[in-house]
Design a protein around this motif. Sequence first.
Motif, PDB file in Angstrom:
ATOM      1  N   GLN A 123       0.616  -1.259   0.032  1.00 44.80           N
ATOM      2  CA  GLN A 123       0.072   0.159  -0.029  1.00 44.80           C
ATOM      3  C   GLN A 123       0.701   1.202   0.044  1.00 44.80           C
ATOM      4  N   LEU A 124       0.377   2.230  -0.690  1.00 45.15           N
ATOM      5  CA  LEU A 124       1.049   3.734  -0.680  1.00 45.15           C
ATOM      6  C   LEU A 124       0.466   4.148   0.653  1.00 45.15           C
ATOM      7  N   VAL A 125       1.452   4.474   1.442  1.00 49.75           N
ATOM      8  CA  VAL A 125       1.335   4.842   2.791  1.00 49.75           C
ATOM      9  C   VAL A 125       1.889   6.364   3.258  1.00 49.75           C
ATOM     10  N   GLY A 126       2.673   6.742   2.194  1.00 43.72           N
ATOM     11  CA  GLY A 126       3.521   7.851   2.657  1.00 43.72           C
ATOM     12  C   GLY A 126       3.823   8.675   1.522  1.00 43.72           C
ATOM     13  N   THR A 127       4.478  10.214   1.705  1.00 44.61           N
ATOM     14  CA  THR A 127       4.908  10.890   0.471  1.00 44.61           C
ATOM     15  C   THR A 127       5.285  11.900   0.856  1.00 44.61           C
ATOM     16  N   CYS A 128       6.416  12.620   0.142  1.00 43.56           N
ATOM     17  CA  CYS A 128       6.973  13.947   0.373  1.00 43.56           C
ATOM     18  C   CYS A 128       7.320  14.201  -1.005  1.00 43.56           C
ATOM     19  N   ALA A 129       7.575  15.890  -1.091  1.00 38.10           N
ATOM     20  CA  ALA A 129       7.963  16.423  -2.360  1.00 38.10           C
ATOM     21  C   ALA A 129       9.303  17.111  -2.340  1.00 38.10           C
ATOM     22  N   LEU A 130       9.859  17.424  -3.332  1.00 39.73           N
ATOM     23  CA  LEU A 130      10.933  18.427  -3.290  1.00 39.73           C
ATOM     24  C   LEU A 130      10.554  19.399  -4.177  1.00 39.73           C
ATOM     25  N   LEU A 131      10.748  20.805  -3.883  1.00 38.58           N
ATOM     26  CA  LEU A 131      10.220  21.946  -4.857  1.00 38.58           C
ATOM     27  C   LEU A 131      11.749  22.554  -5.168  1.00 38.58           C
ATOM     28  N   ASN A 132      11.805  22.586  -6.613  1.00 43.46           N
ATOM     29  CA  ASN A 132      13.105  23.341  -6.795  1.00 43.46           C
ATOM     30  C   ASN A 132      13.067  24.678  -6.854  1.00 43.46           C
ATOM     31  N   GLU A 133      13.545  25.326  -5.867  1.00 47.80           N
ATOM     32  CA  GLU A 133      13.602  26.916  -5.463  1.00 47.80           C
ATOM     33  C   GLU A 133      14.774  27.582  -6.601  1.00 47.80           C
TER      34      GLU A 133
END
Length: 153
Positions: free
Chosen positions: A61-71
Amino acid sequence: MYTVRILDYKPAHQPVFRALNEEWITQYFVMEAPDYQMLDEPQRYILAPGGAILMAEHEGQLVGTCALLNEGHGIFELAKMAVSPAAQGLGIGYALGQAAIQKARQLGAHHLELLSNSRLMSALALYRKLGFRNVPVPTSPYQRTDVKMALDL
């Protein structure tokens, strides 16, 4: 030890990416315009500008996530980090954080920062465990932001 796989985002993950984030945001705060933009159109607002999204899979199951935003200029923001309440306490947030730091380095980052809120004590403890330190809080597009943390890579 639980097995956690960290996966690169695919467009088919968007509903889960949105649901995981909306769940924690609405538990503590309200959804704001930047939330809707990133969660509804991650390709446009996160990936196209050179960012990345990671997904955590546990027991199929997909239970987590995070993103990286290019600043820009080697600076990335760790954002939209969420772990399903049913999967919290299993080390998934830490695994995601470590993978995000590694991915940021691969993308050419030399500095990683994040915006958060002092009410999110477990999240702040996780960020400290990953090596982040508190820095002055700038004006933010989010009303809920009262903490900024940074990590030099």
